[in-house]
Motif scaffolding. Structure first.
Motif, PDB file in Angstrom:
ATOM      1  N   TRP A 196       0.789  -1.231   0.133  1.00 43.19           N
ATOM      2  CA  TRP A 196      -0.001   0.001  -0.063  1.00 43.19           C
ATOM      3  C   TRP A 196       0.943   1.429  -0.050  1.00 43.19           C
ATOM      4  CZ3 TRP A 196      -0.816   4.121   3.302  1.00 43.19           C
ATOM      5  CH2 TRP A 196      -1.865   4.827   3.273  1.00 43.19           C
ATOM      6  N   LEU A 197       1.953   1.195   0.706  1.00 41.03           N
ATOM      7  CA  LEU A 197       2.881   2.332   0.813  1.00 41.03           C
ATOM      8  C   LEU A 197       3.466   2.694  -0.565  1.00 41.03           C
ATOM      9  CD1 LEU A 197       4.391   1.591   4.158  1.00 41.03           C
ATOM     10  CD2 LEU A 197       3.144   3.575   3.855  1.00 41.03           C
ATOM     11  N   LYS A 198       3.926   1.608  -1.100  1.00 40.07           N
ATOM     12  CA  LYS A 198       4.850   1.773  -2.392  1.00 40.07           C
ATOM     13  C   LYS A 198       3.468   2.205  -3.463  1.00 40.07           C
ATOM     14  CE  LYS A 198       7.712  -1.304  -3.716  1.00 40.07           C
ATOM     15  NZ  LYS A 198       8.569  -2.382  -3.991  1.00 40.07           N
ATOM     16  N   THR A 199       2.477   1.832  -3.555  1.00 36.28           N
ATOM     17  CA  THR A 199       1.553   2.128  -4.485  1.00 36.28           C
ATOM     18  C   THR A 199       1.026   3.668  -4.446  1.00 36.28           C
ATOM     19  OG1 THR A 199       0.767  -0.247  -4.553  1.00 36.28           O
ATOM     20  CG2 THR A 199      -0.628   1.690  -5.371  1.00 36.28           C
ATOM     21  N   ASN A 200       0.790   4.158  -3.174  1.00 37.96           N
ATOM     22  CA  ASN A 200       0.534   5.342  -2.847  1.00 37.96           C
ATOM     23  C   ASN A 200       1.702   6.171  -3.090  1.00 37.96           C
ATOM     24  OD1 ASN A 200      -2.214   5.824  -1.468  1.00 37.96           O
ATOM     25  ND2 ASN A 200      -1.700   3.916  -1.113  1.00 37.96           N
ATOM     26  N   PHE A 201       2.886   5.970  -2.765  1.00 34.87           N
ATOM     27  CA  PHE A 201       3.874   6.809  -3.105  1.00 34.87           C
ATOM     28  C   PHE A 201       4.296   6.889  -4.536  1.00 34.87           C
ATOM     29  CE2 PHE A 201       8.604   7.852  -3.375  1.00 34.87           C
ATOM     30  CZ  PHE A 201       8.500   8.952  -2.476  1.00 34.87           C
ATOM     31  N   GLN A 202       4.217   5.667  -5.309  1.00 39.22           N
ATOM     32  CA  GLN A 202       4.388   5.967  -6.708  1.00 39.22           C
ATOM     33  C   GLN A 202       3.373   6.519  -7.548  1.00 39.22           C
ATOM     34  OE1 GLN A 202       4.651   1.806  -7.511  1.00 39.22           O
ATOM     35  NE2 GLN A 202       6.807   1.617  -6.621  1.00 39.22           N
ATOM     36  N   LYS A 203       1.989   6.556  -7.129  1.00 38.82           N
ATOM     37  CA  LYS A 203       1.041   7.255  -7.610  1.00 38.82           C
ATOM     38  C   LYS A 203       1.065   8.719  -7.355  1.00 38.82           C
ATOM     39  CE  LYS A 203      -4.065   7.068  -7.434  1.00 38.82           C
ATOM     40  NZ  LYS A 203      -5.365   6.551  -7.089  1.00 38.82           N
ATOM     41  N   GLU A 204       1.257   9.028  -6.183  1.00 42.00           N
ATOM     42  CA  GLU A 204       0.965  10.493  -5.772  1.00 42.00           C
ATOM     43  C   GLU A 204       2.314  11.368  -5.596  1.00 42.00           C
ATOM     44  OE1 GLU A 204      -1.948  11.970  -5.091  1.00 42.00           O
ATOM     45  OE2 GLU A 204      -3.128  10.339  -5.024  1.00 42.00           O
ATOM     46  N   GLY A 205       3.598  10.360  -5.383  1.00 44.22           N
ATOM     47  CA  GLY A 205       4.618  11.222  -5.272  1.00 44.22           C
ATOM     48  C   GLY A 205       5.231  11.614  -3.719  1.00 44.22           C
ATOM     49  N   LYS A 206       4.084  11.281  -3.010  1.00 47.86           N
ATOM     50  CA  LYS A 206       4.180  11.715  -1.680  1.00 47.86           C
ATOM     51  C   LYS A 206       3.378  10.591  -0.881  1.00 47.86           C
ATOM     52  CE  LYS A 206       2.522  15.686  -2.903  1.00 47.86           C
ATOM     53  NZ  LYS A 206       1.959  17.010  -2.644  1.00 47.86           N
ATOM     54  N   LEU A 207       3.490  10.858   0.728  1.00 47.74           N
ATOM     55  CA  LEU A 207       2.590  10.198   1.468  1.00 47.74           C
ATOM     56  C   LEU A 207       1.996  11.310   2.590  1.00 47.74           C
ATOM     57  CD1 LEU A 207       4.664   7.034   2.240  1.00 47.74           C
ATOM     58  CD2 LEU A 207       2.413   6.994   1.055  1.00 47.74           C
ATOM     59  N   TYR A 208       0.837  11.212   3.010  1.00 46.99           N
ATOM     60  CA  TYR A 208       0.371  12.043   4.047  1.00 46.99           C
ATOM     61  C   TYR A 208       0.176  11.516   5.348  1.00 46.99           C
ATOM     62  CZ  TYR A 208      -1.440  14.303  -0.308  1.00 46.99           C
ATOM     63  OH  TYR A 208      -1.514  14.849  -1.675  1.00 46.99           O
ATOM     64  N   GLY A 209       0.015  12.444   6.482  1.00 43.90           N
ATOM     65  CA  GLY A 209       0.228  11.959   7.682  1.00 43.90           C
ATOM     66  C   GLY A 209      -0.778  11.032   8.389  1.00 43.90           C
ATOM     67  N   ARG A 210      -1.877  11.139   7.640  1.00 38.73           N
ATOM     68  CA  ARG A 210      -3.086  10.396   8.366  1.00 38.73           C
ATOM     69  C   ARG A 210      -3.885  10.198   7.032  1.00 38.73           C
ATOM     70  NH1 ARG A 210      -4.735  10.727  13.748  1.00 38.73           N
ATOM     71  NH2 ARG A 210      -3.129  11.907  15.144  1.00 38.73           N
ATOM     72  N   TYR A 211      -4.586   8.851   7.243  1.00 34.80           N
ATOM     73  CA  TYR A 211      -5.657   8.271   6.225  1.00 34.80           C
ATOM     74  C   TYR A 211      -6.976   7.918   6.860  1.00 34.80           C
ATOM     75  CZ  TYR A 211      -1.819   8.530   2.752  1.00 34.80           C
ATOM     76  OH  TYR A 211      -0.712   8.978   1.873  1.00 34.80           O
ATOM     77  N   LYS A 212      -7.816   8.020   6.150  1.00 30.62           N
ATOM     78  CA  LYS A 212      -9.345   7.474   6.644  1.00 30.62           C
ATOM     79  C   LYS A 212      -9.303   5.983   6.603  1.00 30.62           C
ATOM     80  CE  LYS A 212     -11.817  11.655   5.395  1.00 30.62           C
ATOM     81  NZ  LYS A 212     -12.867  12.154   4.519  1.00 30.62           N
ATOM     82  N   LEU A 213      -9.398   5.161   7.729  1.00 29.19           N
ATOM     83  CA  LEU A 213      -9.465   3.870   7.614  1.00 29.19           C
ATOM     84  C   LEU A 213     -10.736   3.031   6.629  1.00 29.19           C
ATOM     85  CD1 LEU A 213      -8.289   1.168   8.727  1.00 29.19           C
ATOM     86  CD2 LEU A 213      -9.864   1.175  10.466  1.00 29.19           C
ATOM     87  N   SER A 214     -11.572   3.865   6.693  1.00 26.58           N
ATOM     88  CA  SER A 214     -12.867   3.442   5.891  1.00 26.58           C
ATOM     89  C   SER A 214     -12.531   3.580   4.268  1.00 26.58           C
ATOM     90  CB  SER A 214     -14.064   4.174   6.257  1.00 26.58           C
ATOM     91  OG  SER A 214     -13.835   5.485   5.711  1.00 26.58           O
ATOM     92  N   THR A 215     -11.767   4.605   3.786  1.00 24.11           N
ATOM     93  CA  THR A 215     -11.666   4.635   2.487  1.00 24.11           C
ATOM     94  C   THR A 215     -10.282   4.472   2.139  1.00 24.11           C
ATOM     95  OG1 THR A 215     -11.653   6.893   2.730  1.00 24.11           O
ATOM     96  CG2 THR A 215     -13.798   6.090   2.445  1.00 24.11           C
ATOM     97  N   LEU A 216      -9.090   4.786   3.120  1.00 22.37           N
ATOM     98  CA  LEU A 216      -7.864   4.689   2.708  1.00 22.37           C
ATOM     99  C   LEU A 216      -7.395   5.928   1.823  1.00 22.37           C
ATOM    100  CD1 LEU A 216      -7.019   1.042   2.211  1.00 22.37           C
ATOM    101  CD2 LEU A 216      -7.076   2.156   4.238  1.00 22.37           C
ATOM    102  N   GLN A 217      -8.459   6.991   1.764  1.00 21.80           N
ATOM    103  CA  GLN A 217      -8.054   8.185   1.400  1.00 21.80           C
ATOM    104  C   GLN A 217      -7.287   9.034   2.346  1.00 21.80           C
ATOM    105  OE1 GLN A 217      -8.564   8.997  -2.129  1.00 21.80           O
ATOM    106  NE2 GLN A 217      -8.979   6.677  -2.018  1.00 21.80           N
ATOM    107  N   PRO A 218      -6.667   9.938   1.716  1.00 24.76           N
ATOM    108  CA  PRO A 218      -6.040  11.211   2.961  1.00 24.76           C
ATOM    109  C   PRO A 218      -6.955  11.892   3.834  1.00 24.76           C
ATOM    110  CG  PRO A 218      -5.033  11.312   0.719  1.00 24.76           C
ATOM    111  CD  PRO A 218      -6.197  10.273   0.544  1.00 24.76           C
ATOM    112  N   ALA A 219      -6.707  11.890   5.048  1.00 29.12           N
ATOM    113  CA  ALA A 219      -7.582  12.481   5.889  1.00 29.12           C
ATOM    114  C   ALA A 219      -6.968  13.818   6.283  1.00 29.12           C
ATOM    115  CB  ALA A 219      -7.664  11.754   7.267  1.00 29.12           C
ATOM    116  N   VAL A 220      -5.724  14.240   5.762  1.00 28.38           N
ATOM    117  CA  VAL A 220      -5.116  15.584   5.928  1.00 28.38           C
ATOM    118  C   VAL A 220      -4.470  15.931   4.723  1.00 28.38           C
ATOM    119  CG1 VAL A 220      -4.660  15.316   8.601  1.00 28.38           C
ATOM    120  CG2 VAL A 220      -3.038  14.316   7.075  1.00 28.38           C
ATOM    121  N   THR A 221      -3.865  17.326   4.618  1.00 28.39           N
ATOM    122  CA  THR A 221      -3.013  17.555   3.511  1.00 28.39           C
ATOM    123  C   THR A 221      -1.687  17.678   3.688  1.00 28.39           C
ATOM    124  OG1 THR A 221      -3.577  19.762   4.117  1.00 28.39           O
ATOM    125  CG2 THR A 221      -5.051  18.822   2.533  1.00 28.39           C
ATOM    126  N   TYR A 222      -1.197  17.332   5.040  1.00 29.45           N
ATOM    127  CA  TYR A 222       0.152  17.597   5.135  1.00 29.45           C
ATOM    128  C   TYR A 222       1.105  16.375   5.172  1.00 29.45           C
ATOM    129  CZ  TYR A 222      -0.643  15.605   9.965  1.00 29.45           C
ATOM    130  OH  TYR A 222      -0.859  14.710  10.754  1.00 29.45           O
TER     131      TYR A 222
END
Length: 360
Positions: free
Chosen positions: A261-287
């Motif tokens: 999951w980490l590799k997929t998100n990093f390769q897709k976005e070029g970054k990782l965020y501090g928090r994600y929603k457990l229900s959707t796995l979408q970013p919960a913050v912008t930082y």
């Protein structure tokens, strides 16, 4: 003098001076190591967050707060760097400033007042660093201090045979929960090597990690020892998850879903965020968080994902002030302030990448 040449000359001078500082420290070591260049993050720590007494401020606030977390992370870094002179200074800070009467560490010192509460995770980190130092330099104070703290953890910081989050000396009460990101198998094994834990006691602690249920591959936040129930947060705090995943790997628990999951998100976005929603796995913050990136690096190295670790390192460094002429050179700043945690963890990750020769 032409301005660009002038700036370059000053930058080169700073680098030379940093190297000189390292040499000066190392020459007094009992068993000198070859001088290592001071990383820019280390320069920031010693010039902006460290007092003349060797205490690490949590931030740049006028009224400083000091945490056992910062002490333990800095000791961890110094062992990885093999800097005995600076490590011994921190052992002195530990013994004179942080140790409470019952030999646990005050988790926070604020307005010169020590909290009477400890934090298991910080105490375990300090014990581990002291034990590593003992292996490196064979100085009796390291193991005797480690054993004092470890014995206090066994005597005060356990409930029904399980290590818990904290002990409050003012009320003489022990927490009844354990946060999974506190259960470092490497640290708990040190309690066995100090002859304070049996193998069975260690296995009982690690069973909490090994038996933890998962939601979408992610770990619970904590375990209630009385109710025998795991609790999940609605948001995935990547700091907690990454520590837990790293420790679970050490306990031989499969965490490949998280790594994928980490590799997929990093390769897709070029970054990782501090928090994600457990229900959707979408970013919960912008930082973004330099600490998150540092833990991803350590976790990736543990799994042999060196290329991924290097890619994340380059993103992490983009968050750092790298211009030697800037006032907070080497710092990971949030506008005009910072936090020691967000500087110490990246420093540890960078040192580990160097030690493993993933970067030069």
């Amino acid at each position: 003098m032409d301005k660009p040449i002038h700036r370059t000359a000053i930058a080169i001078l700073i680098v030379i001076l940093l190297g000189g500082c390292t040499w000066k420290q190392q020459q007094h070591s009992a068993q000198p190591e070859p001088a290592k260049p001071v990383l820019s993050g280390e320069y920031f720590m010693t010039h902006h967050l460290m007092t003349n007494q060797g205490m690490i401020q949590t931030s740049l606030a006028e009224q400083p707060t000091y945490l056992s977390e910062s002490l333990g992370l800095w000791m961890d870094y110094l062992v990885r760097k093999k800097d005995q002179t600076s490590f011994d200074q921190q052992v002195d800070v530990l013994r004179t400033q942080f140790l409470l009467e019952h030999d646990l560490l005050s988790w926070q010192i604020e307005s010169h007042q020590k909290s009477q509460v400890n934090a298991l995770v910080d105490d375990l980190r300090v014990v581990t660093a002291l034990q590593k130092a003992d292996q490196l330099w064979q100085k009796s104070v390291y193991q005797t201090t480690a054993k004092k703290i470890a014995k206090a953890l066994k005597d005060k910081n356990m409930f029904k045979g399980m290590l818990t989050d904290y002990y409050d000396a003012s009320t003489k009460q022990t927490s009844h929960t354990i946060t999974l990101s506190y259960l470092d198998p490497k640290a708990i094994k040190e309690l066995v090597s100090l002859h304070l834990f049996t193998e069975q006691m260690m296995n009982n602690q690690l069973a909490i990690l090994k038996n933890a249920p998962r939601q979408k591959g992610f770990f619970p936040k904590s375990y209630d020892i009385v109710k025998k129930v795991y609790s999940f947060d609605q948001e995935i705090n990547l700091i907690d998850q990454l520590y837990t995943a790293l420790y679970a790997e050490r306990a031989q628990v499969d965490t490949s879903v998280i790594m994928k999951w980490l590799k997929t998100n990093f390769q897709k976005e070029g970054k990782l965020y501090g928090r994600y929603k457990l229900s959707t796995l979408q970013p919960a913050v912008t930082y973004e968080s330099p600490s998150v990136y540092a833990l991803v690096i350590l976790y990736a190295l543990k799994q042999g994902e060196d290329d991924f670790a290097k890619d994340v390192y380059h993103r992490m460094k983009e968050l750092q002030i790298q211009d030697p002429l800037k006032p907070y050179y080497g710092g990971y700043m949030n506008e005009k302030d910072t936090h020691s945690f967000d500087n110490l963890l990246p420093l540890i990750a960078e040192r580990e990448l160097l030690n493993e020769k993933v970067i030069q």
